[in-house]
Design a protein around this motif. Structure first.
Motif, short mmCIF file in Angstrom:
data_model
loop_
_atom_site.label_atom_id
_atom_site.label_comp_id
_atom_site.label_asym_id
_atom_site.label_seq_id
_atom_site.Cartn_x
_atom_site.Cartn_y
_atom_site.Cartn_z
N ARG A 50 0.91 -1.22 -0.29
CA ARG A 50 0.17 0.05 0.01
C ARG A 50 0.79 1.34 -0.12
NH1 ARG A 50 -0.24 -2.49 5.00
NH2 ARG A 50 0.72 -1.14 6.57
N THR A 51 0.21 2.30 -0.21
CA THR A 51 1.02 3.56 -0.30
C THR A 51 0.34 4.41 0.91
OG1 THR A 51 -0.53 4.37 -1.79
CG2 THR A 51 1.47 3.62 -2.76
N GLY A 52 1.61 5.59 1.33
CA GLY A 52 1.05 6.43 2.56
C GLY A 52 1.37 7.69 1.88
N ALA A 53 1.55 8.65 2.88
CA ALA A 53 1.85 9.85 2.45
C ALA A 53 3.21 10.04 2.16
CB ALA A 53 1.49 10.82 3.90
N GLY A 54 3.46 10.14 0.68
CA GLY A 54 4.99 10.20 0.16
C GLY A 54 5.79 9.04 0.67
N THR A 55 5.22 7.93 1.42
CA THR A 55 5.98 6.77 1.37
C THR A 55 5.07 5.62 0.78
OG1 THR A 55 5.00 6.17 3.72
CG2 THR A 55 7.10 7.60 3.68
#
Lengths: 232, 343
Positions: free
Chosen positions: B230-235
């Motif tokens: 999954r993707t997060g805030a900028g990571t």
């Protein structure tokens, strides 16, 4: 000055009235030098390519010989062809001396090293890996050589032009082995020498202009062929 | 050159990496039988390549692309058609195949252009299209991207990667760029002085170099294969063998990636510190091996995945590090270098 003005005037009269003798000489020159160039193209391009593509002992010596041959003096060629074709020389039985065929032979000997030397350099200057690339595309040896020759077509045509330029303007050998026989083995250069010697400057000049035009036309045609399939 | 044996499995991409003069090109040329080996044989699908006939037949099942595009002085179309013409393909069929491969390499619009008037990238694309148009079973690539500028190289690698996967062509590629090798290969062979120093999966070569030379040549990064979950805030969160690593990068969920972590970016502690630490990744692990490296020690860890850390001698003493001891390893999300593998 008169001699020049009068000469040029008469030269153009001879040219534009399509003087029979001048035309005959021109046609013979073209036939002889054309045949010699054609023959030297086959021998020169194939041997030049073979030497360029193969490693063998004494290769350097052979290359030096070819390069020396490019500057072969026509009179020396004329001398040796004359000796070979002399009545009791090795090929005297052919009775070829003082015939147009003899001139073709001499001119072929002159043009072949020129074509060969330039072809050799042309094929050698292709990138070394190009041969491997062509073989890697599945080519047989023959196909590879054909593609390389096509790739070097510009310098190869230059080689042929240089060969033609060398023989159309050559006079020594043609005189010696052809004999400058009127209506039989008289070509533009030998005729020019003779007419100049006789003081017939008008005819000599007409012949010279034709010689220049001829060399120019042939080169224009070859250049056209050379540049023809250049894509955008 | 001394290579006793080399098996090339069908459909795999093998990279040969090594310094200049290691024999990468020589090995490629020998395998393509463009150079004759002084000893030994090439067996292709159980058949020995010995006679002139089998040689031509063999070469018609392979293709080679060099560092220079080596294009012929004619149009792009004619260049790509060359291999097919050599095989005597019918003209209408050939036109189809050439058009198809021009399109695949994104140079369809250049078909009528002179090969002399192409940019470096376009020329190399033409060279690749010419190689692939013959539908080879093996492709040999000799540093095909070395002379291209980085953006051109990037887009070409992407296209080549896609085409290799689409066609399933067995590929052997020489390169001196590790990243290229990591990105494209199923196996990496490290060459040195005419020998194969090590051959294996990218992971095994990078993480457990067979000798000092391999270690110094491939660098010292820990290489981990993973998948973005999954993707997060900028990571992004990347799953590596049941563990989740947080990394900074641009990738989409489901994408396969390689995570590279330099050992100097990994810190060790014996207790799990509670909060107040910027490192986003902390894993419990066991010390597998401690090796002195001069001014510091190289610590090999098993955190469920393989990880290497560098620590100084005082730290080894203070933390009483020894083989078998349990520790916590931390590194920042920014310390993870992501390489996308487009599959």
């Amino acid at each position: 000055m008169d001699i020049i003005v009068e000469g040029i005037k008469q030269a153009f009269i001879l040219l534009f009235t399509l003087d029979r003798e001048v035309l005959g000489i021109t046609w013979l020159s073209l036939k002889i030098s054309g045949s010699a160039t054609f023959l030297s193209m086959f021998i020169g391009v194939s041997v030049g390519t073979a030497v360029a593509l193969n490693q063998f002992p004494g290769r350097r010596f052979v290359v030096s010989l070819i390069n020396t041959g490019m500057g072969l003096p026509p009179v020396v060629v004329g001398l040796f062809v004359t000796i070979f074709l002399w009545r009791n020389g090795p090929f005297g039985f052919l009775e070829m001396l003082y015939t147009p065929t003899a001139i073709v032979i001499a001119q072929t000997v002159i043009a072949t090293p020129i074509v060969m030397g330039i072809s050799l350099a042309a094929i050698q200057s292709l990138p070394a890996n190009l041969r491997l690339q062509i073989l890697a595309l599945g080519a047989t040896r023959l196909q590879m050589v054909w593609i390389l020759v096509k790739e070097a077509r510009l310098p190869l045509l230059a080689a042929v032009m240089a060969g033609f330029g060398g023989v159309i303007s050559e006079v020594g050998a043609s005189m010696m082995v052809g004999g400058n026989i009127k209506g039989y083995s008289r070509v533009l250069t030998t005729a020019t020498v003779m007419e100049t010697g006789k003081g017939n400057f008008a005819i000599a000049m007409a012949l010279s202009i034709i010689l220049l035009l001829l060399a120019f036309t042939v080169n224009v045609v070859l250049t056209q062929i050379q540049q023809r399939d250049r894509p955008r | 050159m001394n290579i006793p044996h080399l098996d090339v499995p069908e459909g795999k991409v093998i990279s040969l990496i090594g310094p200049n003069g290691a024999g990468k090109s020589t090995l490629l040329l020998t395998l393509a039988r463009l150079l004759k080996s002084s000893q030994g044989n090439i067996i292709f699908k159980g058949k020995k390549i010995d006679s002139n006939h089998t040689l031509i037949d063999y070469r018609r099942h392979l293709a080679m692309v060099f560092q220079e595009p080596l294009l012929f002085d004619t149009t792009v179309f004619e260049n790509v058609a060359t291999g097919l013409k050599i095989r005597g393909m019918r003209h209408d069929e050939m036109k189809q195949v050439v058009a198809d491969y021009l399109e695949r390499f994104g140079i369809g619009h250049l078909a009528g252009r002179s090969a002399r008037k192409l940019s470096g990238g376009e020329a190399q694309r033409t060279s690749l299209a010419r190689a692939f148009a013959t539908k080879p079973e093996i492709v040999f690539l000799d540093e095909p991207f070395s002379s291209l500028d980085p953006p051109t190289r990037e887009s070409l690698i992407e296209d080549l990667d896609r085409i290799l996967r689409e066609t399933g062509t067995t590929t052997i590629m020489a390169t001196h760029d590790q990243m290229e090798a990591l990105r494209l290969s199923d196996q990496i062979a490290v060459m040195n002085q005419g020998k194969i120093a090590q051959i294996g999966t990218p992971e095994s070569v990078m993480n457990s170099p067979a000798d000092e030379f391999v270690a110094s040549f491939v660098g010292v990064e820990t290489i981990l294969n993973g998948e973005i979950v999954r993707t997060g805030a900028g990571t992004v969160i990347c799953r590596v063998k049941n563990k989740e690593i947080e990394a900074v990068g641009d990738a989409k969920p489901g994408e396969r990636v390689v995570c590279c972590i330099r050992p100097e970016h990994v810190t060790l502690s014996t207790t799990l510190s509670g909060g107040g630490v910027s490192a986003r990744n902390t894993f419990a692990g066991k010390i597998v091996k401690i090796a002195p490296m001069g001014l510091f020690y190289k610590i090999s860890l098993d955190c469920g995945f393989f990880l290497t850390a560098y620590v100084t001698a005082p730290s080894v003493e203070n933390l009483t590090l020894q083989e078998g001891k349990s520790v916590f390893a931390s590194f920042k999300a920014t310390a993870v270098h992501l390489i996308r593998r487009s599959v």
